[in-house]
Design a protein around this motif. Structure first.
Motif, PDB file in Angstrom:
ATOM      1  N   VAL A   1      23.409 -53.715 -63.875  1.00 43.76           N
ATOM      2  CA  VAL A   1      23.846 -52.727 -63.575  1.00 43.76           C
ATOM      3  C   VAL A   1      23.548 -52.256 -62.085  1.00 43.76           C
ATOM      4  CG1 VAL A   1      23.490 -50.187 -64.618  1.00 43.76           C
ATOM      5  CG2 VAL A   1      23.058 -52.133 -66.107  1.00 43.76           C
ATOM      6  N   LEU A   2      24.696 -51.544 -61.754  1.00 42.74           N
ATOM      7  CA  LEU A   2      24.560 -50.614 -60.368  1.00 42.74           C
ATOM      8  C   LEU A   2      24.626 -49.420 -60.413  1.00 42.74           C
ATOM      9  CD1 LEU A   2      26.690 -53.525 -58.241  1.00 42.74           C
ATOM     10  CD2 LEU A   2      24.174 -53.215 -58.506  1.00 42.74           C
ATOM     11  N   LEU A   3      23.988 -48.571 -59.656  1.00 44.60           N
ATOM     12  CA  LEU A   3      23.991 -47.109 -59.600  1.00 44.60           C
ATOM     13  C   LEU A   3      24.155 -46.552 -58.308  1.00 44.60           C
ATOM     14  CD1 LEU A   3      23.578 -44.317 -60.902  1.00 44.60           C
ATOM     15  CD2 LEU A   3      21.272 -44.724 -60.789  1.00 44.60           C
ATOM     16  N   ASN A   4      25.195 -45.794 -58.064  1.00 49.15           N
ATOM     17  CA  ASN A   4      25.339 -45.172 -56.656  1.00 49.15           C
ATOM     18  C   ASN A   4      25.216 -43.721 -57.162  1.00 49.15           C
ATOM     19  OD1 ASN A   4      26.692 -43.820 -54.534  1.00 49.15           O
ATOM     20  ND2 ASN A   4      28.088 -45.451 -54.357  1.00 49.15           N
ATOM     21  N   LYS A   5      24.341 -43.134 -56.614  1.00 44.35           N
ATOM     22  CA  LYS A   5      23.863 -41.868 -56.997  1.00 44.35           C
ATOM     23  C   LYS A   5      24.775 -40.893 -56.115  1.00 44.35           C
ATOM     24  CE  LYS A   5      20.249 -39.658 -58.332  1.00 44.35           C
ATOM     25  NZ  LYS A   5      18.733 -39.242 -58.306  1.00 44.35           N
ATOM     26  N   LYS A   6      25.150 -41.133 -54.923  1.00 40.31           N
ATOM     27  CA  LYS A   6      25.843 -40.487 -54.002  1.00 40.31           C
ATOM     28  C   LYS A   6      27.293 -40.208 -54.725  1.00 40.31           C
ATOM     29  CE  LYS A   6      27.823 -40.518 -49.454  1.00 40.31           C
ATOM     30  NZ  LYS A   6      29.008 -41.224 -49.830  1.00 40.31           N
ATOM     31  N   ASP A   7      27.856 -41.150 -55.165  1.00 35.17           N
ATOM     32  CA  ASP A   7      29.167 -41.151 -55.806  1.00 35.17           C
ATOM     33  C   ASP A   7      29.083 -40.914 -57.120  1.00 35.17           C
ATOM     34  OD1 ASP A   7      30.159 -43.655 -53.494  1.00 35.17           O
ATOM     35  OD2 ASP A   7      30.208 -41.590 -53.252  1.00 35.17           O
ATOM     36  N   LYS A   8      27.872 -40.936 -57.975  1.00 36.99           N
ATOM     37  CA  LYS A   8      27.705 -40.611 -59.197  1.00 36.99           C
ATOM     38  C   LYS A   8      28.593 -41.866 -60.128  1.00 36.99           C
ATOM     39  CE  LYS A   8      27.636 -35.681 -58.840  1.00 36.99           C
ATOM     40  NZ  LYS A   8      28.252 -34.548 -59.187  1.00 36.99           N
ATOM     41  N   HIS A   9      28.389 -42.904 -59.619  1.00 38.43           N
ATOM     42  CA  HIS A   9      29.053 -43.835 -59.993  1.00 38.43           C
ATOM     43  C   HIS A   9      27.903 -45.354 -60.674  1.00 38.43           C
ATOM     44  CE1 HIS A   9      31.309 -48.061 -59.734  1.00 38.43           C
ATOM     45  NE2 HIS A   9      32.308 -47.177 -60.375  1.00 38.43           N
ATOM     46  N   LEU A  10      28.487 -45.420 -61.703  1.00 39.78           N
ATOM     47  CA  LEU A  10      27.536 -46.622 -62.526  1.00 39.78           C
ATOM     48  C   LEU A  10      28.400 -47.703 -62.857  1.00 39.78           C
ATOM     49  CD1 LEU A  10      24.873 -46.771 -63.731  1.00 39.78           C
ATOM     50  CD2 LEU A  10      25.947 -46.112 -66.115  1.00 39.78           C
ATOM     51  N   SER A  11      27.997 -48.996 -62.920  1.00 41.87           N
ATOM     52  CA  SER A  11      28.895 -50.071 -63.289  1.00 41.87           C
ATOM     53  C   SER A  11      27.832 -51.061 -64.224  1.00 41.87           C
ATOM     54  CB  SER A  11      29.504 -50.673 -62.125  1.00 41.87           C
ATOM     55  OG  SER A  11      28.528 -51.447 -61.327  1.00 41.87           O
TER      56      SER A  11
ATOM     57  N   MET B   1      16.712 -45.851 -59.707  1.00 40.10           N
ATOM     58  CA  MET B   1      16.896 -47.219 -59.133  1.00 40.10           C
ATOM     59  C   MET B   1      18.281 -47.462 -58.755  1.00 40.10           C
ATOM     60  SD  MET B   1      15.128 -48.608 -62.778  1.00 40.10           S
ATOM     61  CE  MET B   1      15.534 -50.456 -62.250  1.00 40.10           C
ATOM     62  N   ASP B   2      18.547 -48.490 -57.860  1.00 38.22           N
ATOM     63  CA  ASP B   2      20.073 -48.443 -57.752  1.00 38.22           C
ATOM     64  C   ASP B   2      20.820 -49.989 -58.459  1.00 38.22           C
ATOM     65  OD1 ASP B   2      19.361 -49.189 -54.302  1.00 38.22           O
ATOM     66  OD2 ASP B   2      18.822 -50.607 -55.887  1.00 38.22           O
ATOM     67  N   MET B   3      19.719 -50.801 -58.902  1.00 37.32           N
ATOM     68  CA  MET B   3      20.211 -51.897 -59.414  1.00 37.32           C
ATOM     69  C   MET B   3      19.018 -52.345 -60.482  1.00 37.32           C
ATOM     70  SD  MET B   3      21.093 -55.806 -58.072  1.00 37.32           S
ATOM     71  CE  MET B   3      19.476 -56.513 -58.409  1.00 37.32           C
ATOM     72  N   LYS B   4      19.771 -52.892 -61.743  1.00 38.39           N
ATOM     73  CA  LYS B   4      18.779 -53.529 -62.616  1.00 38.39           C
ATOM     74  C   LYS B   4      19.424 -54.778 -63.072  1.00 38.39           C
ATOM     75  CE  LYS B   4      16.508 -52.531 -67.159  1.00 38.39           C
ATOM     76  NZ  LYS B   4      16.353 -51.509 -68.272  1.00 38.39           N
ATOM     77  N   GLN B   5      18.928 -55.755 -63.281  1.00 41.93           N
ATOM     78  CA  GLN B   5      19.414 -56.982 -64.023  1.00 41.93           C
ATOM     79  C   GLN B   5      18.539 -57.357 -65.126  1.00 41.93           C
ATOM     80  OE1 GLN B   5      20.321 -59.651 -60.846  1.00 41.93           O
ATOM     81  NE2 GLN B   5      21.111 -61.229 -62.386  1.00 41.93           N
ATOM     82  N   ASP B   6      19.251 -57.807 -66.100  1.00 43.81           N
ATOM     83  CA  ASP B   6      18.654 -58.227 -67.402  1.00 43.81           C
ATOM     84  C   ASP B   6      19.662 -59.327 -68.042  1.00 43.81           C
ATOM     85  OD1 ASP B   6      18.099 -56.537 -70.471  1.00 43.81           O
ATOM     86  OD2 ASP B   6      17.607 -58.853 -69.698  1.00 43.81           O
ATOM     87  N   GLN B   7      19.222 -60.703 -67.569  1.00 41.51           N
ATOM     88  CA  GLN B   7      19.819 -61.667 -67.933  1.00 41.51           C
ATOM     89  C   GLN B   7      21.292 -61.595 -67.504  1.00 41.51           C
ATOM     90  OE1 GLN B   7      19.166 -61.947 -72.362  1.00 41.51           O
ATOM     91  NE2 GLN B   7      17.406 -62.985 -72.013  1.00 41.51           N
ATOM     92  N   ARG B   8      22.152 -61.877 -68.294  1.00 44.62           N
ATOM     93  CA  ARG B   8      23.762 -61.709 -68.071  1.00 44.62           C
ATOM     94  C   ARG B   8      24.567 -60.336 -67.387  1.00 44.62           C
ATOM     95  NH1 ARG B   8      27.818 -62.961 -71.087  1.00 44.62           N
ATOM     96  NH2 ARG B   8      26.859 -62.602 -73.089  1.00 44.62           N
ATOM     97  N   LEU B   9      23.401 -59.539 -67.621  1.00 43.06           N
ATOM     98  CA  LEU B   9      23.966 -58.149 -67.315  1.00 43.06           C
ATOM     99  C   LEU B   9      23.242 -57.515 -66.097  1.00 43.06           C
ATOM    100  CD1 LEU B   9      23.322 -56.377 -70.740  1.00 43.06           C
ATOM    101  CD2 LEU B   9      25.360 -57.446 -70.025  1.00 43.06           C
TER     102      LEU B   9
END
Lengths: 114, 109
Positions: B63-73, B53-61
């Motif tokens: 999550v963004l995932l950039n696998k190429k850069d191994k970056h999670l926010s 997945m590249d994005m997941k939303q849960d109420q106020r949260l």
């Protein structure tokens, strides 16, 4: 979800003594883990507690110092042996959740060695 | 190495959005997690994301995932005083969970 009861929540111990920390899960879990969280640091995995076999220790941790028991699928203990002030830390037990998608943690044991 | 990296501190004004960033190490990690640790409490799983997945939303949260850069926010919308805590990023590695050092989120009035 799993509920994990860990005790004691905190203790102050004399150097050279040992402390056993208990972790009880309200459901059967395959994998249980023990972590150490030193001040200002992240969680460091000490070992994986396997039911029916010896624990698997991470680099830098040995069974003589941190013996672990896992007598059944809901319980584990970690003993911190021959303690020194450097062992002062928070110790956390963890159990994997359903479908291996999440881990649940106990409240932690804050250990101070004097 | 096995270092999950994240900044140690973040200050955000109440009502604003908080964005906590993390870089992880293993491109084959199946799950990536965000845990929250409130003062004197154990860790609580906030959310997790599958690596496909590249994005997941849960109420106020969010999550963004950039696998190429191994970056999670982790983005927390409308940050509240109750969001004040340490947030740990974590990845799975060989059936173990590896944690970052945690980001302490401070809420300004």
């Amino acid at each position: 979800s799993a509920v994990i009861s860990q005790k004691p929540s905190r203790d102050i111990c004399q150097r050279g003594t040992s402390l056993t920390i208990q972790c009880q899960v309200d459901s059967q879990v395959t994998m249980m883990f023990w972590y150490r969280q030193q001040p200002g640091q992240s969680l460091t995995l000490i070992a994986t507690a396997n039911q029916g076999s010896e624990a698997t220790y991470e680099s830098g941790f040995v069974i003589d110092k941190f013996p672990i028991s896992r007598p059944n699928l809901t319980f584990s203990t970690l003993t911190v042996s021959n303690m020194s002030p450097e062992d002062s830390s928070i110790y956390l037990c963890s159990a994997e959740g359903h479908l291996n998608t999440e881990a649940f943690f106990g409240q932690g044991t804050r250990l101070t060695v004097v | 190495g096995e270092d999950v990296e994240q900044s140690l501190f973040l200050s955000v004004r109440e009502g604003d959005s908080s964005v906590i960033n993390c870089t992880y190490t293993d491109s084959s990690s199946t799950y990536l997690y965000w845990y929250k640790q409130e003062p004197g409490a154990g860790l609580q799983l906030l959310t997790y994301i599958f690596s496909n997945m590249d994005m997941k939303q849960d109420q106020r949260l969010t999550v963004l995932l950039n696998k190429k850069d191994k970056h999670l926010s982790l983005r927390i919308a409308d940050t509240q005083t109750g969001d004040s805590a340490i947030y740990f990023c974590a990845e799975t590695l060989d059936d173990k969970i590896i944690f970052g050092k945690g980001t302490r989120l401070h809420i300004l009035p």
